[in-house]
Design a protein around this motif. Structure first.
Motif, PDB file in Angstrom:
ATOM      1  N   UNK A 204       0.830  -1.204   0.000  1.00 23.37           N
ATOM      2  CA  UNK A 204       0.000   0.000   0.000  1.00 23.37           C
ATOM      3  C   UNK A 204       0.869   1.261   0.000  1.00 23.37           C
ATOM      4  N   UNK A 205       1.952   1.248   0.737  1.00 24.21           N
ATOM      5  CA  UNK A 205       2.801   2.440   0.821  1.00 24.21           C
ATOM      6  C   UNK A 205       3.443   2.799  -0.519  1.00 24.21           C
ATOM      7  N   UNK A 206       3.477   1.873  -1.452  1.00 16.60           N
ATOM      8  CA  UNK A 206       4.003   2.174  -2.779  1.00 16.60           C
ATOM      9  C   UNK A 206       2.936   2.813  -3.680  1.00 16.60           C
ATOM     10  N   UNK A 207       1.708   2.884  -3.189  1.00 22.73           N
ATOM     11  CA  UNK A 207       0.599   3.479  -3.942  1.00 22.73           C
ATOM     12  C   UNK A 207       0.333   4.894  -3.428  1.00 22.73           C
ATOM     13  N   UNK A 208      -0.773   5.492  -3.848  1.00 20.49           N
ATOM     14  CA  UNK A 208      -1.164   6.809  -3.356  1.00 20.49           C
ATOM     15  C   UNK A 208      -2.679   6.852  -3.256  1.00 20.49           C
ATOM     16  N   UNK A 209      -3.188   7.724  -2.387  1.00 21.55           N
ATOM     17  CA  UNK A 209      -4.607   7.676  -2.041  1.00 21.55           C
ATOM     18  C   UNK A 209      -5.517   7.992  -3.225  1.00 21.55           C
TER      19      UNK A 209
ATOM     20  N   UNK B  36     -14.270   0.297  11.779  1.00 24.45           N
ATOM     21  CA  UNK B  36     -14.338  -0.871  12.648  1.00 24.45           C
ATOM     22  C   UNK B  36     -12.925  -1.328  13.006  1.00 24.45           C
ATOM     23  N   UNK B  37     -12.772  -1.972  14.152  1.00 27.78           N
ATOM     24  CA  UNK B  37     -11.454  -2.533  14.464  1.00 27.78           C
ATOM     25  C   UNK B  37     -10.976  -3.433  13.317  1.00 27.78           C
ATOM     26  N   UNK B  38      -9.761  -3.186  12.847  1.00 28.74           N
ATOM     27  CA  UNK B  38      -9.207  -4.000  11.774  1.00 28.74           C
ATOM     28  C   UNK B  38      -9.430  -3.450  10.389  1.00 28.74           C
ATOM     29  N   UNK B  39     -10.316  -2.467  10.208  1.00 28.30           N
ATOM     30  CA  UNK B  39     -10.421  -1.833   8.897  1.00 28.30           C
ATOM     31  C   UNK B  39      -9.067  -1.234   8.534  1.00 28.30           C
ATOM     32  N   UNK B  40      -8.755  -1.238   7.247  1.00 27.63           N
ATOM     33  CA  UNK B  40      -7.421  -0.816   6.817  1.00 27.63           C
ATOM     34  C   UNK B  40      -7.412   0.687   6.573  1.00 27.63           C
ATOM     35  N   UNK B  41      -6.479   1.371   7.230  1.00 27.37           N
ATOM     36  CA  UNK B  41      -6.316   2.818   7.106  1.00 27.37           C
ATOM     37  C   UNK B  41      -5.162   3.103   6.149  1.00 27.37           C
ATOM     38  N   UNK B  42      -5.413   3.998   5.197  1.00 26.68           N
ATOM     39  CA  UNK B  42      -4.362   4.384   4.257  1.00 26.68           C
ATOM     40  C   UNK B  42      -4.433   5.890   4.060  1.00 26.68           C
ATOM     41  N   UNK B  43      -3.342   6.582   4.377  1.00 25.52           N
ATOM     42  CA  UNK B  43      -3.330   8.026   4.281  1.00 25.52           C
ATOM     43  C   UNK B  43      -2.017   8.576   3.766  1.00 25.52           C
ATOM     44  N   UNK B  44      -2.110   9.674   3.027  1.00 28.53           N
ATOM     45  CA  UNK B  44      -0.929  10.392   2.581  1.00 28.53           C
ATOM     46  C   UNK B  44      -1.274  11.881   2.517  1.00 28.53           C
ATOM     47  N   UNK B  45      -0.489  12.659   1.824  1.00 25.98           N
ATOM     48  CA  UNK B  45      -0.671  14.105   1.797  1.00 25.98           C
ATOM     49  C   UNK B  45      -2.058  14.524   1.309  1.00 25.98           C
ATOM     50  N   UNK B  46      -2.726  13.670   0.527  1.00 21.28           N
ATOM     51  CA  UNK B  46      -4.026  14.028  -0.032  1.00 21.28           C
ATOM     52  C   UNK B  46      -5.211  13.651   0.852  1.00 21.28           C
ATOM     53  N   UNK B  47      -4.999  12.861   1.893  1.00 23.13           N
ATOM     54  CA  UNK B  47      -6.113  12.501   2.757  1.00 23.13           C
ATOM     55  C   UNK B  47      -5.992  11.091   3.315  1.00 23.13           C
ATOM     56  N   UNK B  48      -7.070  10.662   3.981  1.00 22.17           N
ATOM     57  CA  UNK B  48      -7.089   9.356   4.641  1.00 22.17           C
ATOM     58  C   UNK B  48      -8.301   8.559   4.174  1.00 22.17           C
ATOM     59  N   UNK B  49      -8.066   7.302   3.824  1.00 23.65           N
ATOM     60  CA  UNK B  49      -9.118   6.395   3.392  1.00 23.65           C
ATOM     61  C   UNK B  49      -9.311   5.297   4.422  1.00 23.65           C
ATOM     62  N   UNK B  50     -10.575   4.866   4.567  1.00 23.56           N
ATOM     63  CA  UNK B  50     -10.913   3.733   5.423  1.00 23.56           C
ATOM     64  C   UNK B  50     -11.362   2.602   4.503  1.00 23.56           C
TER      65      UNK B  50
END
Length: 232
Positions: free
Chosen positions: A19-24, A174-188
């Protein structure tokens, strides 16, 4: 905290690094196409430093107003940190409070020792310079030097929480949902869709890489490139 990875699926640390190699922006487009357009958090949830990225399963924390400074609530904090497991993101529902700091350097230090790899605070933080020195990824709404004691406290954790959204008033985490965030924002990303979203995003990223290289070449016809990839 659980994150369901089926037999034959990559392990969580591998998922996080991919995921860290991607972008939001790319990941959001995939979720939008999958019928998940309301998973983006409020636009004023920003990284403490622009290059900070978070990726990992949510450890959810719900806070409440606590004007009396209930000692029982305050002392429960230590148990909360003891329940954290590596790797997780400390995700805090601060009950829409806008007065105090709901997270600080000591939270980051103890959390990191217990396996926390980042934080999403739908509220305020303090000790920001110290958190920056730790290079600890943290997203927040605002900064405040104001102590939370006798104003706000932890209520419960590892239950579904509600954060403010960008495409909807709120987003449930929910507990365990995957969080992904970068300079453009945060996704659940719902945990049961996280691997599917990752694989589709990686496929689209590969297509974008090819399209980007061809668009960058002035010898290529832009309409022809777009016709091949449908990316712009």
């Amino acid at each position: 905290m659980t994150f369901n990875v089926l037999p034959g699926e990559p392990d969580m640390l591998d998922v996080i690094e991919r995921y860290k190699r991607l972008y939001t922006g790319l990941v959001y487009d995939i979720m939008d196409e999958m019928g998940l357009p309301y998973q983006s958090l409020a636009t004023d949830l920003r990284p403490l430093r622009d290059d900070m990225v978070i990726a990992g399963p949510a450890f959810t924390v719900q806070g409440i107003s606590d004007p009396v400074g209930d000692p029982g609530l305050r002392e429960r904090r230590i148990k909360m940190f003891g329940d954290m497991r590596h790797p997780c993101i400390d995700v805090r529902d601060c009950a829409f409070d806008t007065r105090v700091a709901h997270y600080g350097e000591m939270n980051a230090v103890l959390g990191a020792a217990k396996g926390v790899v980042g934080a999403v605070i739908d509220g305020g933080i303090r000790d920001s310079g110290l958190i920056l020195k730790m290079n600890f990824p943290c997203f927040r709404r605002y900064h405040s030097p104001v102590e939370a004691v006798a104003r706000w406290s932890y209520f419960r954790w590892q239950s579904p929480i509600t954060l403010r959204g960008s495409m909807s008033a709120t987003v449930t985490v929910r507990p365990g949902d995957f969080m992904f965030g970068d300079i453009d924002g945060v996704l659940v990303i719902p945990q049961e869709r996280a691997i599917e979203v990752l694989r589709l995003a990686e496929e689209h990223a590969a297509t974008e890489t090819r399209a980007r290289a061809e668009f960058a070449d002035p010898a290529n016809d832009a309409e022809e490139v777009y016709g091949r990839y449908k990316k712009l």
